[in-house]
Design a protein around this motif. Structure first.
Motif, PDB file in Angstrom:
ATOM      1  N   UNK A 153       0.675  -0.921  -0.016  1.00 11.17           N
ATOM      2  CA  UNK A 153      -0.445  -0.169  -0.530  1.00 11.17           C
ATOM      3  C   UNK A 153       1.250   1.509  -0.403  1.00 11.17           C
ATOM      4  N   UNK A 154       1.268   1.089   0.871  1.00 10.52           N
ATOM      5  CA  UNK A 154       2.796   2.547   0.834  1.00 10.52           C
ATOM      6  C   UNK A 154       4.115   2.562   0.303  1.00 10.52           C
ATOM      7  N   UNK A 155       4.081   1.212  -0.726  1.00 12.01           N
ATOM      8  CA  UNK A 155       6.235   1.166  -1.050  1.00 12.01           C
ATOM      9  C   UNK A 155       5.826   0.680  -2.442  1.00 12.01           C
ATOM     10  N   UNK A 156       4.534   0.970  -2.865  1.00 13.23           N
ATOM     11  CA  UNK A 156       4.054   0.296  -4.374  1.00 13.23           C
ATOM     12  C   UNK A 156       4.110   1.608  -5.278  1.00 13.23           C
TER      13      UNK A 156
ATOM     14  N   UNK B  48      -1.356  14.608  -9.004  1.00 13.25           N
ATOM     15  CA  UNK B  48      -1.130  14.967 -10.461  1.00 13.25           C
ATOM     16  C   UNK B  48      -1.602  16.248 -10.161  1.00 13.25           C
ATOM     17  N   UNK B  49      -1.568  17.216  -8.627  1.00 11.86           N
ATOM     18  CA  UNK B  49      -1.647  18.300  -8.025  1.00 11.86           C
ATOM     19  C   UNK B  49      -0.073  19.029  -8.130  1.00 11.86           C
ATOM     20  N   UNK B  50       1.084  18.244  -7.959  1.00 10.08           N
ATOM     21  CA  UNK B  50       2.390  18.226  -7.754  1.00 10.08           C
ATOM     22  C   UNK B  50       2.643  18.527  -9.130  1.00 10.08           C
ATOM     23  N   UNK B  51       3.998  18.374  -8.922  1.00 11.72           N
ATOM     24  CA  UNK B  51       4.466  18.808 -10.409  1.00 11.72           C
ATOM     25  C   UNK B  51       5.636  17.737 -10.473  1.00 11.72           C
ATOM     26  N   UNK B  52       5.379  16.728 -10.068  1.00 15.62           N
ATOM     27  CA  UNK B  52       6.434  15.157 -10.314  1.00 15.62           C
ATOM     28  C   UNK B  52       5.271  13.804 -10.062  1.00 15.62           C
ATOM     29  N   UNK B  53       6.241  13.482 -10.676  1.00 13.73           N
ATOM     30  CA  UNK B  53       6.288  12.074 -11.904  1.00 13.73           C
ATOM     31  C   UNK B  53       5.574  10.943 -10.401  1.00 13.73           C
ATOM     32  N   UNK B  54       4.779   9.730 -10.829  1.00 16.85           N
ATOM     33  CA  UNK B  54       4.610   9.002  -9.663  1.00 16.85           C
ATOM     34  C   UNK B  54       5.514   8.894  -9.275  1.00 16.85           C
ATOM     35  N   UNK B  55       6.666   8.099  -9.995  1.00 12.07           N
ATOM     36  CA  UNK B  55       7.907   7.336  -9.851  1.00 12.07           C
ATOM     37  C   UNK B  55       8.791   8.129  -8.560  1.00 12.07           C
ATOM     38  N   UNK B  56       8.498   9.766  -8.484  1.00  9.23           N
ATOM     39  CA  UNK B  56       9.792  10.028  -7.305  1.00  9.23           C
ATOM     40  C   UNK B  56       8.418  10.238  -6.034  1.00  9.23           C
ATOM     41  N   UNK B  57       7.217  10.977  -6.586  1.00 11.33           N
ATOM     42  CA  UNK B  57       6.436  10.598  -5.440  1.00 11.33           C
ATOM     43  C   UNK B  57       6.154   9.141  -4.435  1.00 11.33           C
ATOM     44  N   UNK B  58       6.220   8.426  -5.371  1.00 10.73           N
ATOM     45  CA  UNK B  58       6.689   6.674  -4.529  1.00 10.73           C
ATOM     46  C   UNK B  58       8.105   6.598  -3.861  1.00 10.73           C
ATOM     47  N   UNK B  59       8.931   7.583  -4.526  1.00  7.62           N
ATOM     48  CA  UNK B  59      10.054   7.305  -4.005  1.00  7.62           C
ATOM     49  C   UNK B  59      10.197   7.958  -2.542  1.00  7.62           C
ATOM     50  N   UNK B  60       9.680   9.675  -2.765  1.00 15.42           N
ATOM     51  CA  UNK B  60       9.067   9.862  -1.482  1.00 15.42           C
ATOM     52  C   UNK B  60       9.069   9.307  -0.262  1.00 15.42           C
ATOM     53  N   UNK B  61       7.751   8.646  -0.881  1.00 12.55           N
ATOM     54  CA  UNK B  61       6.814   8.120   1.088  1.00 12.55           C
ATOM     55  C   UNK B  61       7.515   6.640   0.752  1.00 12.55           C
ATOM     56  N   UNK B  62       8.656   5.552   0.153  1.00 10.64           N
ATOM     57  CA  UNK B  62       9.097   4.775   0.449  1.00 10.64           C
ATOM     58  C   UNK B  62       9.993   5.764   1.594  1.00 10.64           C
ATOM     59  N   UNK B  63      10.901   6.994   1.294  1.00  8.67           N
ATOM     60  CA  UNK B  63      12.268   7.638   2.022  1.00  8.67           C
ATOM     61  C   UNK B  63      10.789   6.949   3.671  1.00  8.67           C
ATOM     62  N   UNK B  64       9.888   8.274   3.548  1.00 12.96           N
ATOM     63  CA  UNK B  64       9.307   8.493   4.681  1.00 12.96           C
ATOM     64  C   UNK B  64       8.843   7.069   5.769  1.00 12.96           C
TER      65      UNK B  64
ATOM     66  N   UNK C 163      18.044   6.132  -5.422  1.00 18.37           N
ATOM     67  CA  UNK C 163      18.720   6.157  -7.072  1.00 18.37           C
ATOM     68  C   UNK C 163      18.330   7.929  -7.468  1.00 18.37           C
ATOM     69  N   UNK C 164      18.884   8.445  -6.500  1.00 13.92           N
ATOM     70  CA  UNK C 164      17.878  10.647  -6.870  1.00 13.92           C
ATOM     71  C   UNK C 164      19.254  11.100  -6.160  1.00 13.92           C
TER      72      UNK C 164
END
Length: 241
Positions: A45-48, A125-141, A162-163
């Protein structure tokens, strides 16, 4: 009755007028969920990126259904997921999700999951970031939240994901509303508050559990964020009970 409470809960679909049932078929009896099964679902739920990709979405649905949870057990799992999500993201651009308050079949649960996915996509979609970047931030959290004893840094996590460090820091602040260091300090202090009020462990023990090896440094950080020393916070909190 057993079939109604277990298999029929998952088999029911309002679009199917008839469901064939054989007494000869073994009914998959409900079982207590194992911790590793629950962790696997929460990780999905949180990391994929299940909200953006059908294959991940279908995997998540299969994981839920494979547990064959009773209605009450399923409600408990969904409640814990919603509570954790909102604890992490309700005050950020990633948004809050609403709990499903009642259901009589898995069909209704899956409809709620679809609606929730659509809501998360809309927030993304309200952000300027791709789903991949958003997912990376969620993973970090999630990595930091689930291992507070480790002193994670923006550099270490950016390499793991890998960012570039600078881009990771920019994305993290934009999406979470705090710099990585501010967020890291905030959640460590929030966890230490729980330990202070709910255990009798020493300040040094608590400091170590939230990633600080220096008790004096931990106390300074704690006072910066709360206005109190850890010992004062414990005394005041217990005095109010």
């Amino acid at each position: 009755m057993n079939y109604t409470e277990t298999s029929l809960f998952y088999a029911y679909n309002p679009n199917n007028q008839v469901i064939a049932v054989s007494m000869n078929e073994e009914d998959a009896s409900s079982k207590e969920p194992q911790d590793e099964d629950i962790d696997r679902i929460k990780q999905s739920w949180f990391q994929t990126p299940w909200t953006h990709h059908d294959n991940y979405y279908n995997q998540l649905i299969d994981q839920f259904k494979s547990l064959r949870l009773h209605k009450g057990q399923l409600m408990g799992l969904l409640y814990s997921i919603v509570m954790e999500w909102n604890h992490l993201f309700a005050q950020t651009t990633l948004g809050r999700i609403s709990m499903i308050h009642s259901f009589e079949s898995w069909y209704e649960v899956e409809e709620w999951i679809k609606e929730t996915a659509a809501g998360i996509r809309k927030a993304d979609e309200q952000t300027s970031y791709s789903p991949e970047i958003i997912d990376a931030v969620k993973k970090a959290v999630m990595i930091v939240q689930h291992d507070l004893e480790q002193a994670y840094t923006a550099l270490g996590l950016s390499q793991q994901l890998n960012i570039s460090r600078s881009y990771f820091s920019q994305c993290f602040k934009d999406l979470m509303g705090k710099t990585f260091n501010e967020y890291s300090r905030f959640i460590r202090v929030e966890k230490s508050k729980e330990y202070l009020l709910n255990t009798n462990n020493t300040i040094f023990w608590i400091a170590e559990r939230v990633g600080y090896t220096d008790e004096k440094y931990f106390s300074r950080i704690f006072r910066e964020l709360t206005g109190l020393l850890p010992s004062e916070y414990r005394q005041l909190g217990r005095g109010n009970k």
